[in-house]
Each structure stands twice: as structure tokens, then as C-alpha cells.
Write an enzyme that holds these catalytic residues in place. Structure first.
Site, PDB file in Angstrom:
ATOM      1  N   HIS A 165      36.464  47.304  47.504  1.00 44.28           N
ATOM      2  CA  HIS A 165      36.676  47.276  48.950  1.00 44.28           C
ATOM      3  C   HIS A 165      38.126  47.636  49.255  1.00 44.28           C
ATOM      4  O   HIS A 165      39.042  46.851  48.965  1.00 44.28           O
ATOM      5  CB  HIS A 165      36.379  45.887  49.501  1.00 44.28           C
ATOM      6  CG  HIS A 165      34.919  45.545  49.548  1.00 44.28           C
ATOM      7  ND1 HIS A 165      34.431  44.275  49.303  1.00 44.28           N
ATOM      8  CD2 HIS A 165      33.832  46.320  49.809  1.00 44.28           C
ATOM      9  CE1 HIS A 165      33.114  44.281  49.419  1.00 44.28           C
ATOM     10  NE2 HIS A 165      32.731  45.505  49.721  1.00 44.28           N
ATOM     11  N   TYR A 179      40.432  43.072  46.434  1.00 42.31           N
ATOM     12  CA  TYR A 179      40.174  42.350  45.181  1.00 42.31           C
ATOM     13  C   TYR A 179      38.686  42.222  44.803  1.00 42.31           C
ATOM     14  O   TYR A 179      38.277  41.199  44.263  1.00 42.31           O
ATOM     15  CB  TYR A 179      40.799  40.944  45.215  1.00 42.31           C
ATOM     16  CG  TYR A 179      42.078  40.836  45.969  1.00 42.31           C
ATOM     17  CD1 TYR A 179      43.198  41.602  45.601  1.00 42.31           C
ATOM     18  CD2 TYR A 179      42.215  39.992  47.061  1.00 42.31           C
ATOM     19  CE1 TYR A 179      44.386  41.515  46.300  1.00 42.31           C
ATOM     20  CE2 TYR A 179      43.402  39.903  47.769  1.00 42.31           C
ATOM     21  CZ  TYR A 179      44.484  40.666  47.389  1.00 42.31           C
ATOM     22  OH  TYR A 179      45.659  40.579  48.080  1.00 42.31           O
ATOM     23  N   HIS A 180      37.906  43.259  45.014  1.00 44.27           N
ATOM     24  CA  HIS A 180      36.477  43.165  44.716  1.00 44.27           C
ATOM     25  C   HIS A 180      35.980  44.302  43.825  1.00 44.27           C
ATOM     26  O   HIS A 180      34.970  44.933  44.135  1.00 44.27           O
ATOM     27  CB  HIS A 180      35.670  43.150  46.024  1.00 44.27           C
ATOM     28  CG  HIS A 180      35.987  42.006  46.926  1.00 44.27           C
ATOM     29  ND1 HIS A 180      35.790  42.049  48.308  1.00 44.27           N
ATOM     30  CD2 HIS A 180      36.493  40.773  46.663  1.00 44.27           C
ATOM     31  CE1 HIS A 180      36.162  40.902  48.834  1.00 44.27           C
ATOM     32  NE2 HIS A 180      36.588  40.110  47.862  1.00 44.27           N
ATOM     33  N   PRO A 181      36.619  44.587  42.694  1.00 44.30           N
ATOM     34  CA  PRO A 181      36.126  45.667  41.832  1.00 44.30           C
ATOM     35  C   PRO A 181      34.826  45.277  41.128  1.00 44.30           C
ATOM     36  O   PRO A 181      34.673  44.146  40.656  1.00 44.30           O
ATOM     37  CB  PRO A 181      37.263  45.858  40.824  1.00 44.30           C
ATOM     38  CG  PRO A 181      37.929  44.514  40.749  1.00 44.30           C
ATOM     39  CD  PRO A 181      37.840  43.953  42.142  1.00 44.30           C
TER      40      PRO A 181
END
Length: 543
Positions: free
Chosen positions: A299, A475-477
Site C-alpha cells: 500500500h 507497511y503492508h508488503p
């Protein structure tokens, strides 16, 4: 010799270690590269500010230069401690939209529809507000709490969002996701309730905690360097601890829970992945698997920052000092006050176009001015507020690869943000919608100068330039060991690495597509479901 060796003591690894060690006949080893999660700044929710700067409990990754973001290298913080990123994140409790999981199933992943995964979400949940119902569970180790003392500005954000037409929503994980509200958080008693506390330190029926079970060994400071194979079967893991190389063997399965960066990186270091990449770094190939490290999704987030004319919010400056001292006393004495804040106290989900069936952007509102993940401390010295907006289902795809065959070297991270033009359109629309919220009447008594994007930024082209120059990760890999049935899938719907034996991946890397929300709770669900799969495949001890 263990039955199971788990690589990564993060959000997923803690779950698997707790669940698999429930059987006293199963010997389980959990390897974590970082230290224990015993820092005061891990436990204190507002310690997230310190954890962003930590060099011991944060991997502090950097991307390669991003071609669509002006060649910038982006800072990618990831948890490096027991609990993983659940020890350093903003604790927002969201699951994503039901359509996300139905999409996974439609891609050929049987058993992963919303109806399939909802029972797992409910099984580990303890929702303080309302308890168990059709969407929520009660009595589980994973605590979902209301913020104890949300800031006035966070409540004003919800009011302002409603004034712009968003519905009020007090449960983003219930019947409807769309709307604005205060986030529920993974806290308990005003403290961070990370996955290590939830799953390793919550007493079981016998009154003991999983981390004290004699059949569970937890080794911190253990940096996995490669998976050990005998033929095509994974039989153990090599790791480095305090400069010494050691191996640990698994008679049943090696379970990768190192996350969307660590899991593909370890596979590549171990000779599993695209042959061309492995040959370039002189790594002998064990198994050709072209999807390892591909399909990276994240994101991308634009941050709007506004000065305030009042001192209602939080600040790191001297004018907040007295309130900060009182807040520390309140936190230590009663688990109350501003230090129980997760910073991103309010937010919501919205559609940028009325014809959309589900929300395509998410907001995170902070009652403090922020810049560059809070690393630019001078910005947070004054009083103001910040609003993050991200596009929930990006079409852009990147990859994680090798910079070196040295297992201690950082991986190569290339997100390729905005490589799909539709992502930029959604981001521009999201910024415009976020601005309308900050311009709503509810903020009038507090509204000062707009810092970012700035009053001069008005046209789509100017907003595009702002996004390219200043946007960052939220912070959403995910996605780099994707689950599926196509040629690029790394794991099958049972999370077994395709073409190999005794090896599974169970973390955010298996998500075929990014869910519409924060990723810690979905990652916890993946591990819970994986534990069931593993136990069903190995019903009785054989060794």
C-alpha cells in the site's frame, strides 16, 4: 532433532509455535533473528515512535530507487524481534474486505473464501467490545480493544468524515467495512498486545504459557542463513547466532514465517527460485521456482499534514512536556493517557467513485504532525494533525531479490510503485477526498495552514507531483511467495512449496493479492489456518 522448525518469530511464527506445541509429543523449534520483545517501548503503545528509529528491533530495510517516485529509495521498517511487526506496528485491528478472500478462492485457492477464513478470525479473537457474534469471537488470545483515551482531534476526524458523506462505522470487521470511526487496537490494559504476548504468553487450559512448554524451544538472535535439503526434501535450517554457524534439523517440516521480505530471501539463498537469479550470485539451484520473490504488492501512502491553531493534539515539543509527564504517570499507574495511543487512532474506508462495489482507499488519522514515518522529529515538535490515504488494491507489482549471496546482506527490494497507471488515479482521487475531510466544518476551530501538499497544490498534475515526491509505504508488503495453482505460484492452497517436500510458507508472503486493510490480523489468520493444515497432514507422531 525437532519435528518442526519455524523460521521467523513474528506475527505468524508465534502462532504456529504455540499451536503446534500444544501436542506434547511434538518437538518444535522457533528461530527469531532479533532479540526478545522485552523493551519498554514495545509494550508502551506510543513507543511506536521509538521503534521506527530502533536498530535492534527494526530491520530498517530500504528499497531500490523507485523509477516512478523520482528515483527515491524508500524506508521500509519491519519488526525484528519476537512478535515481528506486531511489536512495532500501529496496532490497527482490521481484517480486509470479505471480497478479498472470495477473490483468493476464485483464483483457485480452495478453502480460502471469506466463509472459510471467518471461523479462524473468530477462533483467536477476544473482542472486548460486544463479545462474540456472527463476525467476532470471544475468549481467544488475540485481544481487540477500544482505545482507552482517544484524542479529541481523532473524534473530530470521524465527525468531519461523516460531514463529507461517509457513514459512521464502529466495526470495520463486521457486516460493512465502509465508513469512518476510531480503530480498535491490539492492546490489553492500555499496553500493546503483540502476537508474542497473545500466543506465546497467554496461559493455556493447564495454566502454563506456551513459551514455557518443554517441547518448545525459542532461540532469539538466530539469523537463518539457508534451508537444508536432502534431495528435494527440506530437513533443517542453518542459522548464525553470535557469530557462530549452527544447524537445526526437522523430521517433519520446515515452516517459513519470515514475512514478505524474509521468506523469499531465504528461499533464494537456499537455491529455490529463478535459475537466472541464482546463477548470477553463484548459488547452486535446488529447485526452479520462477515466482519466488515476484508479485510484491504494498500500500503506497500519501500523507496530508495540517498545522493546528490549538494544542488539542500531541506534540514532541517542549509545550507538550508537562502533559507528557502526566501522561507517563497515568500510563505507569493505570494504563491510561496519551501514551496508550497507537498514534493512528482514527480512520476509515471509502470509495473514490460511487460506482465501485467496495472501498478502494483507507485513511489513518493521527492527532500529531508527522513526516517520513516520524523520523523527521522537527515536524512533530509543533501542534497539528496528519491524514494518511492509501490505495487498497494496487495493480503495481514488484519483487524481492538478492543483492548478494551473503546471507547477512539485505535483500533487493523493488516495489515498482505506480507502475500501473490506475494506482495513480486512485491516489489522486484519495488525496482529494482526504482534503475534503480536513476542510469539513468540524475541523474549523483547529484548522491552521496546510503543510502537505500545500495550498498551492490544486490541479491533478500538481497532486500527482506531490504523490511522486512524498508518498511512502504504509507497511503492508505481501505476495512474494504467492499461493495459487498457476505457474508463478510458490505455494499451493495447503501452503506447501510447490515441487518440494517438508517445506511450507505461512505468512503475508502467500497472499496472492493484497487485502484491503492492515495486514497483521490477516497474517495471524493465515498462521492459524496453516496450523490446522499441518496437524491434519501429520495426525500422529511417526518418529
Amino acid at each position: 532433532m525437532y519435528h518442526y522448525v519455524i523460521v521467523g518469530g513474528g506475527s505468524a511464527g508465534c502462532v504456529l509455535a504455540a499451536r503446534l506445541s500444544e501436542d506434547p509429543d511434538m518437538r518444535v523449534c522457533l528461530l527469531e533473528a532479533g532479540p526478545p520483545d522485552d523493551s519498554f517501548f514495545v509494550r508502551m503503545p506510543f513507543g511506536i515512535v521509538a521503534m521506527m528509529r530502533s536498530r535492534t528491533r527494526n530491520w530498517r530495510f530500504s528499497t531500490e530507487p523507485e523509477p516512478n517516485l523520482g528515483g527515491r529509495r524508500l524506508f521500509w521498517p519491519r519488526g525484528r524481534t519476537l512478535g515481528g511487526s506486531s511489536s512495532v506496528n500501529a496496532m490497527c485491528y482490521t481484517r480486509g474486505h470479505r471480497a478479498d478472500y472470495d477473490h483468493w478462492a476464485a483464483l483457485g485457492n480452495a478453502g480460502w473464501s471469506y466463509a472459510d477464513v471467518l471461523p479462524y478470525f473468530k477462533s483467536f479473537e477476544n473482542r472486548e467490545r460486544g463479545g462474540a457474534d456472527a463476525f467476532h469471537g470471544s475468549g481467544g488470545p488475540y485481544n481487540a480493544a477500544e482505545l482507552r483515551d482517544p484524542n479529541l482531534l481523532s473524534r473530530i476526524f470521524v465527525e468531519a468524515a461523516v460531514q463529507t458523506g461517509l457513514p459512521r462505522n464502529d466495526d470495520f470487521n463486521g457486516a460493512t467495512q465502509e465508513g469512518a470511526g476510531l480503530y480498535e487496537v491490539t492492546q490489553k490494559g492500555g499496553e500493546r498486545w503483540n502476537n508474542a504476548r497473545a500466543f506465546l504468553r497467554t496461559p493455556g487450559p493447564d495454566g502454563t504459557t506456551p513459551e514455557r512448554r518443554p517441547n518448545l524451544t525459542i532461540i532469539t538472535g538466530a539469523h537463518a542463513t539457508r534451508i537444508l535439503f536432502e534431495g528435494r526434501r527440506a530437513v533443517g535450517v542453518a542459522y548464525r547466532r553470535k557469530g557462530t554457524d549452527t544447524t537445526v534439523r526437522a523430521s517433519r517440516e520446515v515452516l517459513l514465517c519470515a514475512g514478505a521480505i524474509g521468506s523469499p530471501h531465504l528461499l533464494l539463498l537456499s537455491g529455490v527460485g529463478p535459475g537466472e537469479e541464482l546463477r548470477r550470485h553463484g548459488i547452486p539451484q535446488v529447485h526452479e521456482l520462477s515466482g519466488v520473490g515476484k508479485n510484491l504488492q504494498d500500500h503506497l501512502d500519501a500523507l496530508l499534514v495540517q498545522k493546528a491553531t490549538t494544542r488539542a493534539g500531541y506534540s514532541l515539543g517542549p509545550l507538550f512536556l508537562w502533559r507528557g509527564i502526566k501522561g507517563l504517570v497515568a500510563y505507569l499507574a493505570r494504563g491510561r493517557g496519551p501514551l496508550t495511543s497507537n498514534a493512528a487512532e482514527a480512520g476509515g474506508f471509502a470509495r473514490t467513485r460511487p460506482e465501485l462495489d467496495i472501498p478502494d482507499v483507507q485513511y489513518h488519522f493521527l492527532p500529531v504532525m508527522q513526516e517520513r514515518h516520524g523520523l523527521a522529529l522537527r515536524r512533530s515538535m509543533g501542534f497539528g494533525y496528519s491524514l494518511h490515504v492509501c490505495a487498497l488494491r494496487p495493480g503495481s507489482r514488484g519483487e524481492v531479490g538478492l543483492k548478494s549471496a551473503d546471507p547477512m546482506a539485505a535483500p533487493r527490494i523493488q516495489p515498482n510503485y505506480l507502475s500501473d497507471p490506475e494506482d495513480l488515479k486512485t491516489m489522486i482521487a484519495g488525496v482529494r477526498a482526504a482534503r475534503r475531510i480536513l476542510a469539513a466544518p468540524a475541523f474549523a476551530p483547529h484548522r491552521g495552514e496546510e503543510i502537505f501538499p500545500g495550498a498551492h497544490v490544486r490541479s491533478d498534475r500538481e497532486i500527482e507531483d506531490f504523490i511522486r515526491q512524498r508518498s511512502e509505504t504504509i507497511y503492508h508488503p505481501v505476495g512474494t511467495c504467492k499461493m495459487g495453482v498457476d505457474d508463478m505460484a510458490v505455494v499451493d492452497p495447503q501452503l506447501r512449496v510447490r515441487g518440494l517436500e517438508g517445506l511450507r510458507v505461512a505468512d503475508a508472503s502467500i497472499m496472492p493479492t493484497l487485502i484491503g486493510g492492515n495486514t497483521n490480523t490477516p497474517t495471524t489468520m493465515i498462521a492459524e489456518k496453516a496450523a490446522d493444515m499441518i496437524r491434519q497432514a501429520n495426525p500422529r507422531p511417526r518418529d
